[in-house]
Design a protein around this motif. Structure first.
Motif, PDB file in Angstrom:
ATOM      1  N   PHE A  43      53.309  23.703 110.890  1.00 58.43           N
ATOM      2  CA  PHE A  43      54.010  24.954 111.141  1.00 58.43           C
ATOM      3  C   PHE A  43      53.095  26.166 111.029  1.00 58.43           C
ATOM      4  O   PHE A  43      53.513  27.295 111.262  1.00 58.43           O
ATOM      5  N   LYS A  44      51.814  25.941 110.648  1.00 54.69           N
ATOM      6  CA  LYS A  44      50.904  27.063 110.447  1.00 54.69           C
ATOM      7  C   LYS A  44      49.618  26.899 111.251  1.00 54.69           C
ATOM      8  O   LYS A  44      48.627  27.557 110.973  1.00 54.69           O
ATOM      9  N   GLN A  45      49.630  26.008 112.233  1.00 56.04           N
ATOM     10  CA  GLN A  45      48.438  25.829 113.046  1.00 56.04           C
ATOM     11  C   GLN A  45      48.129  27.121 113.800  1.00 56.04           C
ATOM     12  O   GLN A  45      49.011  27.765 114.333  1.00 56.04           O
ATOM     13  N   GLY A  46      46.856  27.479 113.802  1.00 52.30           N
ATOM     14  CA  GLY A  46      46.453  28.704 114.467  1.00 52.30           C
ATOM     15  C   GLY A  46      46.373  29.892 113.529  1.00 52.30           C
ATOM     16  O   GLY A  46      45.829  30.922 113.880  1.00 52.30           O
ATOM     17  N   LYS A  47      46.930  29.742 112.303  1.00 52.12           N
ATOM     18  CA  LYS A  47      46.842  30.812 111.321  1.00 52.12           C
ATOM     19  C   LYS A  47      45.713  30.503 110.355  1.00 52.12           C
ATOM     20  O   LYS A  47      45.473  29.351 109.992  1.00 52.12           O
ATOM     21  N   GLU A  48      45.033  31.530 109.926  1.00 53.67           N
ATOM     22  CA  GLU A  48      43.946  31.337 108.983  1.00 53.67           C
ATOM     23  C   GLU A  48      44.509  31.008 107.614  1.00 53.67           C
ATOM     24  O   GLU A  48      45.466  31.611 107.150  1.00 53.67           O
ATOM     25  N   THR A  49      43.898  30.017 106.964  1.00 58.85           N
ATOM     26  CA  THR A  49      44.219  29.715 105.580  1.00 58.85           C
ATOM     27  C   THR A  49      42.912  29.621 104.816  1.00 58.85           C
ATOM     28  O   THR A  49      41.840  29.467 105.397  1.00 58.85           O
ATOM     29  N   GLU A  50      43.001  29.745 103.496  1.00 55.43           N
ATOM     30  CA  GLU A  50      41.778  29.652 102.713  1.00 55.43           C
ATOM     31  C   GLU A  50      41.229  28.229 102.818  1.00 55.43           C
ATOM     32  O   GLU A  50      41.951  27.278 103.079  1.00 55.43           O
ATOM     33  N   LYS A  51      39.925  28.089 102.633  1.00 52.53           N
ATOM     34  CA  LYS A  51      39.281  26.793 102.818  1.00 52.53           C
ATOM     35  C   LYS A  51      39.916  25.722 101.937  1.00 52.53           C
ATOM     36  O   LYS A  51      40.349  25.986 100.822  1.00 52.53           O
ATOM     37  N   ALA A  52      39.939  24.500 102.470  1.00 54.92           N
ATOM     38  CA  ALA A  52      40.612  23.390 101.807  1.00 54.92           C
ATOM     39  C   ALA A  52      40.101  23.163 100.390  1.00 54.92           C
ATOM     40  O   ALA A  52      40.886  22.919  99.469  1.00 54.92           O
ATOM     41  N   GLU A  53      38.781  23.250 100.205  1.00 49.68           N
ATOM     42  CA  GLU A  53      38.245  22.957  98.877  1.00 49.68           C
ATOM     43  C   GLU A  53      38.718  23.972  97.837  1.00 49.68           C
ATOM     44  O   GLU A  53      38.923  23.638  96.671  1.00 49.68           O
ATOM     45  N   HIS A  54      38.946  25.220  98.262  1.00 47.24           N
ATOM     46  CA  HIS A  54      39.456  26.230  97.339  1.00 47.24           C
ATOM     47  C   HIS A  54      40.917  25.947  96.989  1.00 47.24           C
ATOM     48  O   HIS A  54      41.316  26.035  95.818  1.00 47.24           O
ATOM     49  N   ARG A  55      41.723  25.614  97.991  1.00 41.95           N
ATOM     50  CA  ARG A  55      43.135  25.346  97.734  1.00 41.95           C
ATOM     51  C   ARG A  55      43.314  24.114  96.846  1.00 41.95           C
ATOM     52  O   ARG A  55      44.176  24.077  95.969  1.00 41.95           O
ATOM     53  N   LEU A  56      42.481  23.103  97.067  1.00 37.86           N
ATOM     54  CA  LEU A  56      42.517  21.902  96.237  1.00 37.86           C
ATOM     55  C   LEU A  56      42.161  22.228  94.796  1.00 37.86           C
ATOM     56  O   LEU A  56      42.847  21.796  93.851  1.00 37.86           O
ATOM     57  N   GLU A  57      41.103  22.983  94.602  1.00 37.02           N
ATOM     58  CA  GLU A  57      40.667  23.321  93.245  1.00 37.02           C
ATOM     59  C   GLU A  57      41.700  24.195  92.536  1.00 37.02           C
ATOM     60  O   GLU A  57      41.952  24.017  91.331  1.00 37.02           O
ATOM     61  N   MET A  58      42.333  25.116  93.260  1.00 39.39           N
ATOM     62  CA  MET A  58      43.372  25.945  92.634  1.00 39.39           C
ATOM     63  C   MET A  58      44.558  25.101  92.186  1.00 39.39           C
ATOM     64  O   MET A  58      45.134  25.356  91.121  1.00 39.39           O
ATOM     65  N   CYS A  59      44.903  24.089  92.967  1.00 37.62           N
ATOM     66  CA  CYS A  59      45.986  23.177  92.564  1.00 37.62           C
ATOM     67  C   CYS A  59      45.598  22.428  91.292  1.00 37.62           C
ATOM     68  O   CYS A  59      46.412  22.276  90.367  1.00 37.62           O
ATOM     69  N   ARG A  60      44.368  21.959  91.240  1.00 33.64           N
ATOM     70  CA  ARG A  60      43.907  21.240  90.048  1.00 33.64           C
ATOM     71  C   ARG A  60      43.941  22.133  88.810  1.00 33.64           C
ATOM     72  O   ARG A  60      44.348  21.702  87.725  1.00 33.64           O
ATOM     73  N   LEU A  61      43.545  23.379  88.985  1.00 34.46           N
ATOM     74  CA  LEU A  61      43.564  24.314  87.860  1.00 34.46           C
ATOM     75  C   LEU A  61      44.998  24.615  87.414  1.00 34.46           C
ATOM     76  O   LEU A  61      45.280  24.698  86.213  1.00 34.46           O
ATOM     77  N   ALA A  62      45.904  24.759  88.374  1.00 38.88           N
ATOM     78  CA  ALA A  62      47.297  25.111  88.060  1.00 38.88           C
ATOM     79  C   ALA A  62      47.976  24.042  87.220  1.00 38.88           C
ATOM     80  O   ALA A  62      48.846  24.348  86.391  1.00 38.88           O
ATOM     81  N   PHE A  63      47.592  22.775  87.433  1.00 35.98           N
ATOM     82  CA  PHE A  63      48.255  21.674  86.729  1.00 35.98           C
ATOM     83  C   PHE A  63      47.331  20.967  85.742  1.00 35.98           C
ATOM     84  O   PHE A  63      47.617  19.851  85.320  1.00 35.98           O
ATOM     85  N   SER A  64      46.248  21.620  85.358  1.00 32.97           N
ATOM     86  CA  SER A  64      45.233  20.971  84.524  1.00 32.97           C
ATOM     87  C   SER A  64      45.750  20.574  83.149  1.00 32.97           C
ATOM     88  O   SER A  64      45.200  19.670  82.506  1.00 32.97           O
ATOM     89  N   ASP A  65      46.830  21.221  82.688  1.00 33.89           N
ATOM     90  CA  ASP A  65      47.359  20.901  81.360  1.00 33.89           C
ATOM     91  C   ASP A  65      48.604  20.027  81.413  1.00 33.89           C
ATOM     92  O   ASP A  65      49.292  19.851  80.405  1.00 33.89           O
ATOM     93  N   MET A  66      48.895  19.451  82.578  1.00 33.14           N
ATOM     94  CA  MET A  66      50.086  18.613  82.740  1.00 33.14           C
ATOM     95  C   MET A  66      49.644  17.180  83.066  1.00 33.14           C
ATOM     96  O   MET A  66      49.219  16.888  84.184  1.00 33.14           O
ATOM     97  N   LYS A  67      49.750  16.281  82.093  1.00 35.00           N
ATOM     98  CA  LYS A  67      49.245  14.924  82.233  1.00 35.00           C
ATOM     99  C   LYS A  67      50.023  14.105  83.254  1.00 35.00           C
ATOM    100  O   LYS A  67      49.506  13.123  83.794  1.00 35.00           O
ATOM    101  N   THR A  68      51.271  14.471  83.522  1.00 34.42           N
ATOM    102  CA  THR A  68      52.091  13.703  84.465  1.00 34.42           C
ATOM    103  C   THR A  68      51.967  14.210  85.900  1.00 34.42           C
ATOM    104  O   THR A  68      52.698  13.764  86.775  1.00 34.42           O
ATOM    105  N   VAL A  69      51.035  15.125  86.138  1.00 32.65           N
ATOM    106  CA  VAL A  69      50.802  15.650  87.486  1.00 32.65           C
ATOM    107  C   VAL A  69      49.420  15.228  87.965  1.00 32.65           C
ATOM    108  O   VAL A  69      48.427  15.376  87.249  1.00 32.65           O
ATOM    109  N   GLN A  70      49.383  14.689  89.167  1.00 33.69           N
ATOM    110  CA  GLN A  70      48.123  14.295  89.804  1.00 33.69           C
ATOM    111  C   GLN A  70      47.970  15.073  91.104  1.00 33.69           C
ATOM    112  O   GLN A  70      48.892  15.121  91.913  1.00 33.69           O
ATOM    113  N   VAL A  71      46.834  15.705  91.309  1.00 38.31           N
ATOM    114  CA  VAL A  71      46.564  16.437  92.547  1.00 38.31           C
ATOM    115  C   VAL A  71      45.763  15.530  93.472  1.00 38.31           C
ATOM    116  O   VAL A  71      44.707  15.017  93.090  1.00 38.31           O
ATOM    117  N   SER A  72      46.279  15.327  94.674  1.00 33.34           N
ATOM    118  CA  SER A  72      45.657  14.403  95.626  1.00 33.34           C
ATOM    119  C   SER A  72      45.032  15.154  96.802  1.00 33.34           C
ATOM    120  O   SER A  72      45.608  16.106  97.327  1.00 33.34           O
TER     121      SER A  72
END
Length: 209
Positions: A43-72
């Motif tokens: 639904f967002k093809q053609g729109k600029e988004t931040e680079k994948a590696e940044h979005r992945l790392e931000m997800c990991r940071l957001a849930f870094s203290d939650m043992k039952t959450v895995q970022v894939s």
């Protein structure tokens, strides 16, 4: 196992996303929640988004203290448009015998029947949603009845989640405004350190271009 599947652009991930994840973990007694940033949303093809590696790392940071959450990174590694039915097929093979719960936003829930291969989504997972602030829960209930008629299993979680918009966060960053409280503290630090979402300058319409 009961496994939650929470996908999205997460551009950036924000405090509302984290609250939503915690609510479903608790209320559905999930054993695991898998957070999956999309390479490109259909639904967002053609729109600029931040680079994948940044979005992945931000997800990991957001849930870094939650043992039952895995970022894939599975959708990032697959590249191309990220289709939910393909992701659920892959997870069903990885977690044989587990029950999958696909967590989606209210707007997406209202259009789920129009997604690519919706019957496969309905077959693979229970569809989970919660009303946004000010949204009439009866609208979601009516949509749930419609989806159930198509073969879906649905859960509407009656809880209040803070309303935060990734679009508003990007605007605030472009305009040099504070995002404190809009995103987890570790994510805020990462955004500032890496100078993310500032390349377009303060243009309130930049996300619509």
């Amino acid at each position: 196992m009961k496994i939650g599947v929470f996908g999205g652009s997460f551009d950036p991930i924000h405090s509302g996303h984290v609250e939503l994840a915690k609510a479903f973990l608790q209320n559905l007694s999930l054993d695991l929640l898998i957070v999956i940033p999309a390479f490109v949303s259909p639904f967002k093809q053609g729109k600029e988004t931040e680079k994948a590696e940044h979005r992945l790392e931000m997800c990991r940071l957001a849930f870094s203290d939650m043992k039952t959450v895995q970022v894939s990174s599975m959708e990032l590694e697959r590249e191309g448009a990220s289709y939910t039915f393909e992701t659920l097929q892959t997870l069903a093979l990885q977690y044989v015998g587990s029950e999958l719960y696909f967590i989606t936003g209210a707007d997406s829930f209202m259009t789920l029947q129009d997604w690519k291969n919706p019957q496969e989504i309905f077959r693979r997972a229970v569809i989970c949603v919660t009303p946004r602030n000010g949204q009439d829960a009866s609208v979601l209930a009516k949509q749930a009845d419609f989806l159930q008629g198509l073969g879906a299993r649905t859960v509407i979680l009656d809880t209040e989640i803070m309303t935060v918009s990734s679009t508003e966060i990007r605007r605030r960053l472009r305009c040099g405004e504070s995002i404190h409280g809009y995103v987890p503290e570790k994510v805020e630090e990462y955004i500032i350190k890496n100078g993310l979402y500032q390349e377009n300058g303060c243009d309130v319409n930049a996300d619509q271009k």
